[in-house]
Design a protein around this motif. Structure first.
Motif, PDB file in Angstrom:
ATOM      1  N   LYS A  38     -20.971 -32.863  -0.686  1.00 37.33           N
ATOM      2  CA  LYS A  38     -21.730 -32.916   0.561  1.00 37.33           C
ATOM      3  C   LYS A  38     -22.161 -34.337   0.888  1.00 37.33           C
ATOM      4  CE  LYS A  38     -25.812 -30.971   2.824  1.00 37.33           C
ATOM      5  NZ  LYS A  38     -26.974 -30.061   2.667  1.00 37.33           N
ATOM      6  N   LEU A  39     -22.566 -35.081  -0.136  1.00 39.07           N
ATOM      7  CA  LEU A  39     -23.032 -36.441   0.103  1.00 39.07           C
ATOM      8  C   LEU A  39     -21.887 -37.395   0.398  1.00 39.07           C
ATOM      9  CD1 LEU A  39     -25.784 -36.826  -2.640  1.00 39.07           C
ATOM     10  CD2 LEU A  39     -26.122 -36.522  -0.194  1.00 39.07           C
ATOM     11  N   ARG A  41     -17.597 -37.405   0.649  1.00 38.39           N
ATOM     12  CA  ARG A  41     -16.308 -36.725   0.570  1.00 38.39           C
ATOM     13  C   ARG A  41     -15.321 -37.550  -0.246  1.00 38.39           C
ATOM     14  NH1 ARG A  41     -18.350 -36.822   5.594  1.00 38.39           N
ATOM     15  NH2 ARG A  41     -18.946 -34.848   6.564  1.00 38.39           N
ATOM     16  N   LEU A  94     -18.590 -41.941   8.603  1.00 43.58           N
ATOM     17  CA  LEU A  94     -19.108 -40.634   8.195  1.00 43.58           C
ATOM     18  C   LEU A  94     -19.548 -40.641   6.737  1.00 43.58           C
ATOM     19  CD1 LEU A  94     -16.618 -38.199   9.976  1.00 43.58           C
ATOM     20  CD2 LEU A  94     -18.945 -38.804  10.657  1.00 43.58           C
ATOM     21  N   ASP A  95     -18.809 -41.345   5.885  1.00 44.48           N
ATOM     22  CA  ASP A  95     -19.195 -41.434   4.484  1.00 44.48           C
ATOM     23  C   ASP A  95     -20.503 -42.204   4.319  1.00 44.48           C
ATOM     24  OD1 ASP A  95     -16.899 -40.073   3.907  1.00 44.48           O
ATOM     25  OD2 ASP A  95     -15.742 -41.863   3.388  1.00 44.48           O
ATOM     26  N   SER A  98     -23.361 -39.922   5.544  1.00 44.31           N
ATOM     27  CA  SER A  98     -23.655 -38.771   4.691  1.00 44.31           C
ATOM     28  C   SER A  98     -24.284 -39.174   3.370  1.00 44.31           C
ATOM     29  CB  SER A  98     -22.367 -37.983   4.431  1.00 44.31           C
ATOM     30  OG  SER A  98     -21.414 -38.805   3.764  1.00 44.31           O
ATOM     31  N   LEU A  99     -23.879 -40.303   2.808  1.00 42.68           N
ATOM     32  CA  LEU A  99     -24.403 -40.710   1.505  1.00 42.68           C
ATOM     33  C   LEU A  99     -25.647 -41.581   1.623  1.00 42.68           C
ATOM     34  CD1 LEU A  99     -24.037 -40.773  -1.590  1.00 42.68           C
ATOM     35  CD2 LEU A  99     -22.689 -42.850  -1.283  1.00 42.68           C
ATOM     36  N   TYR A 102     -27.976 -42.730   8.330  1.00 45.01           N
ATOM     37  CA  TYR A 102     -27.551 -43.488   9.507  1.00 45.01           C
ATOM     38  C   TYR A 102     -28.191 -44.872   9.562  1.00 45.01           C
ATOM     39  CZ  TYR A 102     -25.384 -39.252  11.324  1.00 45.01           C
ATOM     40  OH  TYR A 102     -24.580 -38.162  11.487  1.00 45.01           O
ATOM     41  N   LYS A 192     -29.255 -42.002  -0.451  1.00 43.03           N
ATOM     42  CA  LYS A 192     -30.528 -41.543   0.109  1.00 43.03           C
ATOM     43  C   LYS A 192     -31.505 -41.118  -0.972  1.00 43.03           C
ATOM     44  CE  LYS A 192     -28.265 -38.755   2.861  1.00 43.03           C
ATOM     45  NZ  LYS A 192     -27.927 -37.726   3.873  1.00 43.03           N
TER      46      LYS A 192
END
Length: 256
Positions: A38-39, A41, A94-95, A98-99, A102, A192
């Motif tokens: 999820k964090l 891909r 996107l990676d 997600s990790l 933003y 995060k």
């Protein structure tokens, strides 16, 4: 100014220059945690780092009088729970979102703003100084001496372009340390959960007040001026070409 485009560009350059295999080269049969999927891909969990982290935490006593200080002494707190992936594994927007969140797309925005402010101020002040020097040099041989710049006449486009190139090199040298700090910060992966851990433990940024305010890490003090020659050459050539192209376009398009 620092933007998501610069972040993606820097990490793609790191990927192109690195010879280490990325996460996609790991065997497909390796188990991947749903949280890691999820964090980030296409990233495979480093089981060795996770096992080391668990073993370090298992020795802590729940009745420790100062749990915060004890946690800060463990090496896993420097990077979070397990080792984060390298910059070449997190190079897509996107990676990154997600990790790292933003906000990471605008990481070290302050260093970028300071760099651009110093560059612009030094560039135009140096260019104006050289322009006045060339006007004064041209007016020396005139008889009678002109009373204003309009009487001196326009300068040569080649001389103005060369002055712009010199100004670009000087401005690049003056702002190079902040550009290095920005690039170094964009290559650091800060997940995060690591940011939350540091916020929970009230982790203070290292370095002096000026370094903390400008985003310069104290371990990068000896690296701030690395590659300054190449950046000066790039800025000099770019400024010369842009100003020369402008005067060439004006000479060709504007009717006399």
């Amino acid at each position: 100014m620092t933007s998501p485009f610069e972040l993606i560009k820097v990490r793609k350059q790191v990927t192109a220059a690195s010879r280490a295999p990325n996460a996609s080269a790991v065997a497909e049969t390796a188990p991947v945690s749903p949280m890691i999927t999820k964090l980030l891909r296409r990233y495979t969990l480093d089981v060795k780092s996770l096992t080391q982290t668990v073993s370090l935490l298992s020795v802590l006593n729940h009745k420790h009088p100062n749990m915060t200080a004890a946690l800060q002494e463990y090496p896993w707190m420097m990077t979070g729970t397990g080792n984060p992936p390298s910059a070449m594994d997190v190079k897509r927007p996107l990676d990154v979102a997600s990790l790292e969140g933003y906000r990471a797309l605008w990481r070290n925005l302050r260093s970028g703003l300071i760099r651009d402010c110093i560059y612009g101020g030094v560039f135009f002040s140096t260019w104006q100084f050289l322009h006045e020097a060339m006007v004064g040099w041209k007016a020396v041989g005139m008889n009678p001496l002109p009373s204003s710049e309009e009487e001196v006449g326009p300068l040569s486009p080649v001389a103005i372009s060369l002055a712009a190139g010199i100004s670009g090199a000087v401005a690049a040298a003056a702002s190079h340390s902040f550009d290095t700090a920005r690039t170094r910060a964009q290559c650091v992966i800060l997940p995060k959960y690591t940011a939350k851990e540091r916020k929970f433990l009230k982790w203070n940024k290292p370095g002096k007040r000026l370094e903390r305010w400008t985003g310069i890490h104290p371990t990068d003090r000896n690296l701030l001026f690395r590659g300054i020659g190449m950046r000066m050459a790039r800025s000099s050539v770019a400024s010369t070409v842009i100003v020369g192209s402008y005067y060439l376009a004006v000479d060709l398009l504007v009717p006399k």
